[in-house]
Design a protein around this motif. Structure first.
Motif, PDB file in Angstrom:
ATOM      1  N   SER A  56     -74.654  19.442 -70.019  1.00  0.00           N
ATOM      2  CA  SER A  56     -74.009  18.157 -69.782  1.00  0.00           C
ATOM      3  C   SER A  56     -74.517  17.547 -68.477  1.00  0.00           C
ATOM      4  O   SER A  56     -74.770  18.258 -67.508  1.00  0.00           O
ATOM      5  N   ALA A  57     -74.676  16.225 -68.465  1.00  0.00           N
ATOM      6  CA  ALA A  57     -75.087  15.524 -67.236  1.00  0.00           C
ATOM      7  C   ALA A  57     -73.957  15.638 -66.214  1.00  0.00           C
ATOM      8  O   ALA A  57     -72.779  15.711 -66.581  1.00  0.00           O
ATOM      9  N   PRO A  58     -74.248  15.666 -64.917  1.00  0.00           N
ATOM     10  CA  PRO A  58     -75.557  15.472 -64.296  1.00  0.00           C
ATOM     11  C   PRO A  58     -76.112  16.761 -63.704  1.00  0.00           C
ATOM     12  O   PRO A  58     -76.655  16.755 -62.620  1.00  0.00           O
ATOM     13  N   HIS A  59     -75.942  17.875 -64.376  1.00  0.00           N
ATOM     14  CA  HIS A  59     -76.235  19.164 -63.760  1.00  0.00           C
ATOM     15  C   HIS A  59     -77.692  19.588 -63.923  1.00  0.00           C
ATOM     16  O   HIS A  59     -78.288  19.454 -64.984  1.00  0.00           O
ATOM     17  N   GLU A 112     -83.914  14.015 -67.318  1.00  0.00           N
ATOM     18  CA  GLU A 112     -83.685  12.575 -67.343  1.00  0.00           C
ATOM     19  C   GLU A 112     -84.680  11.842 -66.449  1.00  0.00           C
ATOM     20  O   GLU A 112     -85.145  10.747 -66.784  1.00  0.00           O
ATOM     21  N   GLN A 113     -85.031  12.457 -65.312  1.00  0.00           N
ATOM     22  CA  GLN A 113     -86.032  11.851 -64.445  1.00  0.00           C
ATOM     23  C   GLN A 113     -87.402  11.831 -65.128  1.00  0.00           C
ATOM     24  O   GLN A 113     -88.142  10.840 -65.062  1.00  0.00           O
ATOM     25  N   THR A 141     -91.872   8.968 -67.967  1.00  0.00           N
ATOM     26  CA  THR A 141     -92.813   8.968 -69.091  1.00  0.00           C
ATOM     27  C   THR A 141     -92.451   7.981 -70.196  1.00  0.00           C
ATOM     28  O   THR A 141     -93.256   7.742 -71.096  1.00  0.00           O
ATOM     29  N   GLY A 142     -91.236   7.451 -70.150  1.00  0.00           N
ATOM     30  CA  GLY A 142     -90.788   6.556 -71.212  1.00  0.00           C
ATOM     31  C   GLY A 142     -90.376   7.274 -72.481  1.00  0.00           C
ATOM     32  O   GLY A 142     -90.201   6.654 -73.535  1.00  0.00           O
ATOM     33  N   VAL A 143     -90.189   8.594 -72.420  1.00  0.00           N
ATOM     34  CA  VAL A 143     -89.795   9.392 -73.582  1.00  0.00           C
ATOM     35  C   VAL A 143     -88.273   9.335 -73.743  1.00  0.00           C
ATOM     36  O   VAL A 143     -87.527   9.400 -72.761  1.00  0.00           O
TER      37      VAL A 143
END
Length: 310
Positions: free
Chosen positions: A195-198, A205-206, A211-213
């Protein structure tokens, strides 16, 4: 309100019974009941609902238990600091470990502390980096391992090692350690993520922004064991360091491959609080933790890790 009353409160809250609390505290049952009565009179409200299923905390009781636990932890730290210079090192050290590192480090740390400082009472707490940082800032842990932390007004961090992240898939997948997977290929598969933001989720996510993926997140969980189980059962793929899945790969439960374009790496640091004094017991325990981490890397027990500490 005194220390004995607070210890009685915590004992009853943890055991759910005045009788079992008395056994834990090595005092008679009426003494526990008296401590609770005096505490409730002081607070001015009931702290427990006394029902047929045992002693259950009221809302007021839950609030007081949280503060009482922190207060007693601080007193334990103070007691460990106030001792003759020639006394044996003692006190409580609460160390926070990441789920992926706990299997490798917990046993080694307990053994090292027991051999070197037998009077230290070691507490090991396991959690994701986001939780560990909050517990460190609140004083619930004395030191913690964190991913890619930055030094802040409340935390100082010493980077210790760097390790690569791997794609992890079910045994039916075609993942091979000798065939790196381009990051863009992850968009084709359902992903099981924390789960975010761990920790690793933040790194992913960065990388997606860079990369736009776009990842297809099939499920999220705050448990690494659940994460690996879902992958092993064929519900999707995930991203983890090799240390987290080494045994599962050996047993044929999971398969892995390195990532490329870009490679993903995480840095693990020892984080300490800037806002309070560090007890001798904590300094000694964290020094042993760093030693055990370095030994694990040099011995090859920490796959794909590179030591960065001194």
């Amino acid at each position: 309100m005194d220390i004995k009353q607070l210890r009685a409160l915590l004992a009853v809250a943890e055991t759910g019974s005045v009788t079992r609390a008395a056994e834990t505290l090595h005092i008679v049952q009426p003494a526990v009941s008296r401590h609770l009565k005096l505490l409730e009179e002081d607070i001015g409200t009931a702290l427990f609902d006394r029902g047929r299923y045992g002693m259950e905390l009221t809302e007021a009781g839950e609030i007081l238990v949280e503060y009482a636990r922190r207060a007693l932890q601080e007193l334990d730290r103070a007691r460990s600091e106030i001792q003759p210079n020639d006394a044996q090192v003692s006190g409580v050290a609460t160390i926070g470990l990441l789920p992926s590192t706990s299997g490798l480090l917990a046993g080694a740390l307990v053994s090292a502390v027991k051999a070197r400082y037998p009077a230290i009472r070691l507490r090991i707490t396991v959690g994701y980096a986001g939780h560990l940082q909050k517990w460190l800032e609140s004083g619930e842990v004395d030191a913690a391992l964190l991913y890619n932390p930055k030094t802040t007004p409340t935390i100082q961090a010493q980077v210790l090692l760097e390790e690569s992240l791997f794609v992890v898939g079910p045994p039916s997948s075609e993942l091979e350690p000798s065939h790196p997977v381009p990051f863009a290929d992850l968009s084709q598969w359902p992903m099981i993520l924390t789960s975010a933001p761990h920790g690793i989720r933040s790194l992913l996510e960065q990388a997606c922004r860079d990369t736009g993926v776009t990842l297809n997140v099939a499920a999220e969980t705050n448990s690494m064991d659940v994460q690996k189980t879902l992958v092993a059962c064929g519900h999707g793929f995930t991203i983890l360091p090799a240390i987290a899945v080494n045994e599962d790969v050996t047993r044929g439960l999971l398969r892995t491959a390195p990532l490329c374009n870009p490679e993903l790496q995480r840095r693990i640091a020892l984080a300490l609080p800037n806002t309070r004094r560090m007890a001798i017991a904590v300094r000694c325990a964290t020094a042993l933790l760093v030693d055990e981490m370095k030994i694990a890397v040099e011995r090859g027990d920490w796959p794909s890790a590179r030591w960065l500490g001194e």
